[in-house]
Design a protein around this motif. Structure first.
Motif, PDB file in Angstrom:
ATOM      1  N   ALA A 249      -6.562  -4.774   8.684  1.00 36.19           N
ATOM      2  CA  ALA A 249      -5.390  -4.700   9.320  1.00 36.19           C
ATOM      3  C   ALA A 249      -4.569  -5.814   9.002  1.00 36.19           C
ATOM      4  O   ALA A 249      -3.163  -5.476   8.954  1.00 36.19           O
ATOM      5  CB  ALA A 249      -5.366  -4.515  10.868  1.00 36.19           C
ATOM      6  N   ILE A 250      -4.898  -7.036   8.914  1.00 34.19           N
ATOM      7  CA  ILE A 250      -4.456  -8.130   8.371  1.00 34.19           C
ATOM      8  C   ILE A 250      -4.062  -8.137   7.101  1.00 34.19           C
ATOM      9  O   ILE A 250      -2.445  -8.146   6.587  1.00 34.19           O
ATOM     10  CB  ILE A 250      -4.824  -9.404   8.811  1.00 34.19           C
ATOM     11  CG1 ILE A 250      -5.429  -9.927  10.091  1.00 34.19           C
ATOM     12  CG2 ILE A 250      -4.391 -10.540   7.959  1.00 34.19           C
ATOM     13  CD1 ILE A 250      -6.169 -10.847  10.395  1.00 34.19           C
ATOM     14  N   ALA A 251      -4.640  -7.604   6.141  1.00 34.09           N
ATOM     15  CA  ALA A 251      -4.287  -7.186   4.762  1.00 34.09           C
ATOM     16  C   ALA A 251      -3.191  -6.232   4.607  1.00 34.09           C
ATOM     17  O   ALA A 251      -2.185  -6.219   3.799  1.00 34.09           O
ATOM     18  CB  ALA A 251      -5.577  -6.798   4.075  1.00 34.09           C
ATOM     19  N   ARG A 252      -3.429  -5.255   5.413  1.00 33.03           N
ATOM     20  CA  ARG A 252      -2.455  -4.084   5.511  1.00 33.03           C
ATOM     21  C   ARG A 252      -1.022  -4.791   5.985  1.00 33.03           C
ATOM     22  O   ARG A 252      -0.276  -4.402   5.197  1.00 33.03           O
ATOM     23  CB  ARG A 252      -2.720  -3.000   6.504  1.00 33.03           C
ATOM     24  CG  ARG A 252      -1.709  -1.879   6.806  1.00 33.03           C
ATOM     25  CD  ARG A 252      -2.190  -0.741   7.635  1.00 33.03           C
ATOM     26  NE  ARG A 252      -2.466  -1.228   8.904  1.00 33.03           N
ATOM     27  CZ  ARG A 252      -2.929  -0.777  10.211  1.00 33.03           C
ATOM     28  NH1 ARG A 252      -3.333   0.604   9.733  1.00 33.03           N
ATOM     29  NH2 ARG A 252      -3.251  -1.509  11.235  1.00 33.03           N
ATOM     30  N   ALA A 253      -0.929  -5.578   7.073  1.00 31.35           N
ATOM     31  CA  ALA A 253       0.315  -6.262   7.067  1.00 31.35           C
ATOM     32  C   ALA A 253       0.964  -6.910   6.095  1.00 31.35           C
ATOM     33  O   ALA A 253       2.151  -7.136   5.822  1.00 31.35           O
ATOM     34  CB  ALA A 253       0.119  -6.781   8.574  1.00 31.35           C
ATOM     35  N   LEU A 254       0.016  -7.940   5.254  1.00 30.15           N
ATOM     36  CA  LEU A 254       0.498  -8.607   4.431  1.00 30.15           C
ATOM     37  C   LEU A 254       0.915  -7.925   2.989  1.00 30.15           C
ATOM     38  O   LEU A 254       1.552  -8.298   2.051  1.00 30.15           O
ATOM     39  CB  LEU A 254      -0.757  -9.711   4.001  1.00 30.15           C
ATOM     40  CG  LEU A 254      -1.169 -10.632   5.070  1.00 30.15           C
ATOM     41  CD1 LEU A 254      -2.441 -11.259   4.489  1.00 30.15           C
ATOM     42  CD2 LEU A 254      -0.122 -11.629   5.133  1.00 30.15           C
ATOM     43  N   ALA A 255       0.321  -6.590   3.182  1.00 33.48           N
ATOM     44  CA  ALA A 255       0.843  -5.748   1.784  1.00 33.48           C
ATOM     45  C   ALA A 255       2.435  -5.520   1.671  1.00 33.48           C
ATOM     46  O   ALA A 255       2.772  -5.357   0.599  1.00 33.48           O
ATOM     47  CB  ALA A 255      -0.004  -4.526   1.864  1.00 33.48           C
ATOM     48  N   MET A 256       2.975  -5.671   2.846  1.00 36.13           N
ATOM     49  CA  MET A 256       4.416  -5.626   2.899  1.00 36.13           C
ATOM     50  C   MET A 256       5.170  -6.622   2.454  1.00 36.13           C
ATOM     51  O   MET A 256       6.263  -6.945   2.711  1.00 36.13           O
ATOM     52  CB  MET A 256       4.816  -5.035   4.147  1.00 36.13           C
ATOM     53  CG  MET A 256       4.249  -3.500   4.306  1.00 36.13           C
ATOM     54  SD  MET A 256       5.157  -2.331   3.218  1.00 36.13           S
ATOM     55  CE  MET A 256       6.777  -2.124   3.801  1.00 36.13           C
TER      56      MET A 256
END
Length: 252
Positions: free
Chosen positions: A156-163
């Motif tokens: 979930a953290i990586a998903r947020a960082l992807a943006m």
């Protein structure tokens, strides 16, 4: 906030922010300015309005009083719908909210493809790099049900960082995790803080707040009652409510 003679630019400014539900004030008169690269830990008892404040700062909740500015632009004001910022503010919640039918890499790559129109191959390459950054290089092709709670939260953290956010907000990201998995997630958050990411985190993890945050904001009854350098707030809190909270939590 200043480091030497260089003043940091302010990423987020809240002025007089208030939010009510059914006529009851949950957040009142919140003033907060967060400079670039700072990690702010928001502490306080349950029901203090911490999560609601965070959602107001993210533009996920409309506000009834005051305003929120982000990167020099108005994000939200009283009585108006918050402006979309297109992933420039990343948010990680208590629950992971991963798509169960997508792998870890697919979960991370989805928003860049859909919202930024990033080519799929590029998005998946970047997703794998982000999963490596959060310590999950071998789990890129695993589905959420194959991952532990700590691993899912790191996805979930990586998903947020992807943006490619300019500000990361965390709302009790370890509250649903066992201690072992909590350490995994806090380690990732420390790395983000050390990298210079601007972070606001609502947490009950006192060790993280004291050791990794630059600043502590203490809330009670919907208001910020104390705001200062982390070590100062922990060692010599000015407000009686803050002292009472630490006495109860830290057992001193």
């Amino acid at each position: 906030m200043e480091t030497g003679s260089t003043k940091r630019r302010t990423v987020l400014v809240a002025q007089g922010v208030g939010r009510s539900y059914h006529g009851k004030a949950v957040v009142s008169e919140v003033d907060l300015a967060v400079p670039a690269g700072q990690t702010v830990a928001v502490l306080g008892p349950s029901g203090a309005g911490k999560s609601t404040m965070l959602r107001c700062l993210a533009g996920l909740e409309p506000i009834q009083t005051g305003s929120v500015g982000f990167q020099g632009e108005l994000l939200s004001k009283a009585g108006a719908k918050p402006r979309a910022v297109g992933g420039r503010i990343g948010m990680v919640f208590q629950q992971f909210n991963l798509f169960p039918h997508l792998t870890a890499a697919q979960n991370v790559a989805l928003a860049p493809v859909k919202a930024r129109h990033t080519p799929k191959r590029q998005a998946h390459t970047e997703a794998r790099a982000l999963l490596e950054r959060v310590g999950l290089p071998e789990h890129c092709d695993h589905y959420p049900y194959e991952l532990s709670g700590g691993q899912q939260q790191r996805v979930a953290i990586a998903r947020a960082l992807a943006m490619r956010p300019e500000l990361m907000l965390f709302d009790e990201p370890t509250s649903a995790l066992d201690p072992e998995f909590t350490r995994e997630v806090l380690s990732v958050m420390r790395d983000l803080a050390d990298s210079g990411m601007t972070i606001i985190v609502v947490t009950h993890e006192m060790g993280f707040a004291r050791q990794s945050a630059d600043r502590v904001v203490f809330m009670a009854e919907g208001r910020i009652v104390e705001d200062g350098p982390a070590d100062t707030v922990f060692t010599t809190p000015r407000h009686g409510r803050t002292r009472q909270f630490f006495d109860q939590i830290l057992g001193e």
